[in-house]
Design an enzyme around this catalytic site. Structure first.
Site, PDB file in Angstrom:
ATOM      1  N   HIS A 290     -10.857 -15.385  -9.926  1.00 31.71           N
ATOM      2  CA  HIS A 290     -11.366 -16.722 -10.261  1.00 31.71           C
ATOM      3  C   HIS A 290     -11.032 -17.125 -11.694  1.00 31.71           C
ATOM      4  O   HIS A 290     -10.723 -18.286 -11.960  1.00 31.71           O
ATOM      5  CB  HIS A 290     -12.878 -16.790  -9.995  1.00 31.71           C
ATOM      6  CG  HIS A 290     -13.181 -16.790  -8.532  1.00 31.71           C
ATOM      7  ND1 HIS A 290     -14.167 -16.020  -7.949  1.00 31.71           N
ATOM      8  CD2 HIS A 290     -12.607 -17.456  -7.514  1.00 31.71           C
ATOM      9  CE1 HIS A 290     -14.183 -16.221  -6.650  1.00 31.71           C
ATOM     10  NE2 HIS A 290     -13.241 -17.086  -6.358  1.00 31.71           N
TER      11      HIS A 290
ATOM     12  N   ASP B  74     -15.787 -20.732  -1.899  1.00 31.06           N
ATOM     13  CA  ASP B  74     -16.820 -19.807  -2.391  1.00 31.06           C
ATOM     14  C   ASP B  74     -17.388 -20.251  -3.740  1.00 31.06           C
ATOM     15  O   ASP B  74     -18.354 -19.678  -4.231  1.00 31.06           O
ATOM     16  CB  ASP B  74     -16.269 -18.382  -2.489  1.00 31.06           C
ATOM     17  CG  ASP B  74     -14.993 -18.322  -3.328  1.00 31.06           C
ATOM     18  OD1 ASP B  74     -15.065 -18.580  -4.545  1.00 31.06           O
ATOM     19  OD2 ASP B  74     -13.907 -18.037  -2.771  1.00 31.06           O
TER      20      ASP B  74
ATOM     21  N   ASP C  71      -6.694 -22.955  -4.295  1.00 28.36           N
ATOM     22  CA  ASP C  71      -7.362 -21.667  -4.099  1.00 28.36           C
ATOM     23  C   ASP C  71      -7.564 -21.516  -2.601  1.00 28.36           C
ATOM     24  O   ASP C  71      -8.655 -21.720  -2.077  1.00 28.36           O
ATOM     25  CB  ASP C  71      -8.702 -21.694  -4.858  1.00 28.36           C
ATOM     26  CG  ASP C  71      -9.495 -20.409  -4.680  1.00 28.36           C
ATOM     27  OD1 ASP C  71      -9.024 -19.494  -3.984  1.00 28.36           O
ATOM     28  OD2 ASP C  71     -10.605 -20.338  -5.224  1.00 28.36           O
TER      29      ASP C  71
ATOM     30  N   THR D  42      -6.583 -19.795   1.440  1.00 33.36           N
ATOM     31  CA  THR D  42      -6.300 -18.588   2.196  1.00 33.36           C
ATOM     32  C   THR D  42      -4.778 -18.400   2.256  1.00 33.36           C
ATOM     33  O   THR D  42      -4.023 -19.235   1.766  1.00 33.36           O
ATOM     34  CB  THR D  42      -6.884 -18.742   3.627  1.00 33.36           C
ATOM     35  OG1 THR D  42      -6.731 -20.105   4.027  1.00 33.36           O
ATOM     36  CG2 THR D  42      -8.346 -18.430   3.666  1.00 33.36           C
TER      37      THR D  42
HETATM   38  N1  SAM Z   1      -9.446 -15.920  -2.935  1.00 33.75           N
HETATM   39  C1  SAM Z   1      -9.063 -16.071  -1.590  1.00 33.75           C
HETATM   40  C2  SAM Z   1      -7.765 -15.415  -1.221  1.00 33.75           C
HETATM   41  O1  SAM Z   1      -6.758 -15.594  -1.900  1.00 33.75           O
HETATM   42  O2  SAM Z   1      -7.765 -14.691  -0.218  1.00 33.75           O
HETATM   43  C3  SAM Z   1      -9.207 -17.477  -1.167  1.00 33.75           C
HETATM   44  C4  SAM Z   1     -10.661 -17.756  -1.047  1.00 33.75           C
HETATM   45  S1  SAM Z   1     -11.150 -19.339  -0.590  1.00 33.75           S
HETATM   46  C5  SAM Z   1     -12.577 -18.840   0.319  1.00 33.75           C
HETATM   47  C6  SAM Z   1      -9.961 -19.958   0.523  1.00 33.75           C
HETATM   48  C7  SAM Z   1     -10.430 -21.222   1.217  1.00 33.75           C
HETATM   49  O3  SAM Z   1      -9.323 -22.083   1.521  1.00 33.75           O
HETATM   50  C8  SAM Z   1     -11.127 -20.971   2.548  1.00 33.75           C
HETATM   51  O4  SAM Z   1     -12.496 -21.205   2.378  1.00 33.75           O
HETATM   52  C9  SAM Z   1     -10.475 -21.962   3.526  1.00 33.75           C
HETATM   53  O5  SAM Z   1     -11.408 -22.599   4.364  1.00 33.75           O
HETATM   54  C10 SAM Z   1      -9.813 -22.938   2.555  1.00 33.75           C
HETATM   55  N2  SAM Z   1      -8.706 -23.720   3.120  1.00 33.75           N
HETATM   56  C11 SAM Z   1      -7.683 -23.278   3.902  1.00 33.75           C
HETATM   57  N3  SAM Z   1      -6.882 -24.319   4.235  1.00 33.75           N
HETATM   58  C12 SAM Z   1      -7.398 -25.431   3.656  1.00 33.75           C
HETATM   59  C13 SAM Z   1      -7.010 -26.809   3.624  1.00 33.75           C
HETATM   60  N4  SAM Z   1      -5.936 -27.245   4.303  1.00 33.75           N
HETATM   61  N5  SAM Z   1      -7.773 -27.676   2.902  1.00 33.75           N
HETATM   62  C14 SAM Z   1      -8.879 -27.250   2.230  1.00 33.75           C
HETATM   63  N6  SAM Z   1      -9.301 -25.963   2.231  1.00 33.75           N
HETATM   64  C15 SAM Z   1      -8.557 -25.063   2.927  1.00 33.75           C
END
Ligand code: SAM
Length: 283
Positions: free
Chosen positions: A66, A90, A160, A162
């Protein structure tokens, strides 16, 4: 019931490796509209969030990720006032961004509201700034948001997300980077988590190419450890509307008014120094 220890393991087939943490119990298990979320209590890493079988964060070591997703970019912009975080449900990146007194508005655009609600419940320490009047929350698709946002309205875009699977696929494309370029102001900087330098040079190379193709003048990758992610070594890739060279406000970073647990001015410079293999592997 056996008295064998319980482990959570994420196998990373492409790298022929796996990482496990010893767990006490599963605290939550939910299939949302977008993904499968699990929360575990671990023996030594505090609470753990898993999405679709992959480590998202542990209470013990998320601070590295972070801090490195936020402070390097913010200390390279002359006046980071408006920040948008795509994903980041998160709230850990949001908390770090709001440590900067120059920030007047930080919007988190997360597709899955359940990630944020579960973070509030199981990782309250990441959500301590959620009631800061400068914080905004929008639950929706970051790709669609970026298409519609006002040109030049943001100073920093932080992606940030997935891994590039499911709803995150479109976040790793030239079309999305073009929209980010358009939304950023004159000094704008985009920073996006870019996977493992050991396992994912294909993704990093493609990000560099597509960010440049989208109009960014300079693209640089920063490196940091992240014990729970595949290979334990992670990266974020930064793109500037003009050169990123000489833009580090090193004196401000050295004299920062807030606490960090990993980031400091010397780490900033080291993290942006490309290792020898990386210079060769970058196409
Ligand atoms: N630190 C983490 C990693 O690198 O594995 C990422 C954590 S964060 C919880 C990732 C977030 O991206 C998820 O909560 C997911 O729902 C979100 N996410 C994925 N695709 C997205 C999109 N198109 N728009 C907004 N959020 C998205």
């Amino acid at each position: 019931m056996t008295d064998q220890p319980l482990w959570f393991t994420e196998e990373f087939d492409a790298g022929g490796s796996a990482f496990s943490v010893k767990i006490r119990e599963r605290l939550h298990n939910e299939q949302t509209e977008y993904q499968h979320i699990e929360i575990y209590a671990t023996e030594k890493f505090g609470n753990l969030m898993v999405i679709d079988g992959c480590y998202m964060l542990t209470a013990r070591e998320n601070f590295i990720y972070h801090e490195m997703m936020s402070h390097p970019a913010l200390f390279m912009h002359p006046s980071p006032e408006n920040v948008v975080i795509i994903g980041g449900g998160d709230c850990g990146t949001l908390r770090e961004v709001l440590k900067h007194g120059r920030v007047t508005h930080a919007l988190q655009v997360e597709i899955d509201e359940r990630v944020t609600r579960l973070a509030e419940e199981f990782f309250p320490e990441l959500c301590v700034s959620n009631h800061d009047p400068r914080a905004g929350f929008l639950f929706g698709d970051g790709i669609a948001w970026m298409k519609e946002a006002a040109p030049g309205s943001e100073d920093i875009v932080i992606v940030d997300s997935t891994d590039p699977v499911g709803p995150a696929v479109g976040l790793f494309t030239e079309a999305f980077y073009r929209d980010c370029h358009n939304v950023l102001g004159e000094h704008g900087i985009l920073v996006q988590q870019s996977e493992s330098p050991i396992y994912n040079m294909d993704i990093i190379n493609s990000m560099h190419k597509e960010m440049r193709a989208a109009g960014f003048a300079d693209v640089q990758t920063l490196f940091f450890p992240q014990p729970c992610y595949p290979s334990g070594w992670w990266s974020a890739t930064m793109a500037g509307k003009y050169s990123l060279e000489g833009r580090f406000r090193a004196a401000d970073a050295a004299d920062k008014s807030f606490a960090t647990r990993y980031y400091n001015a010397a780490i900033h410079t080291a993290a942006l120094t490309p290792p020898e293999f990386f210079k060769q592997a970058l196409e």
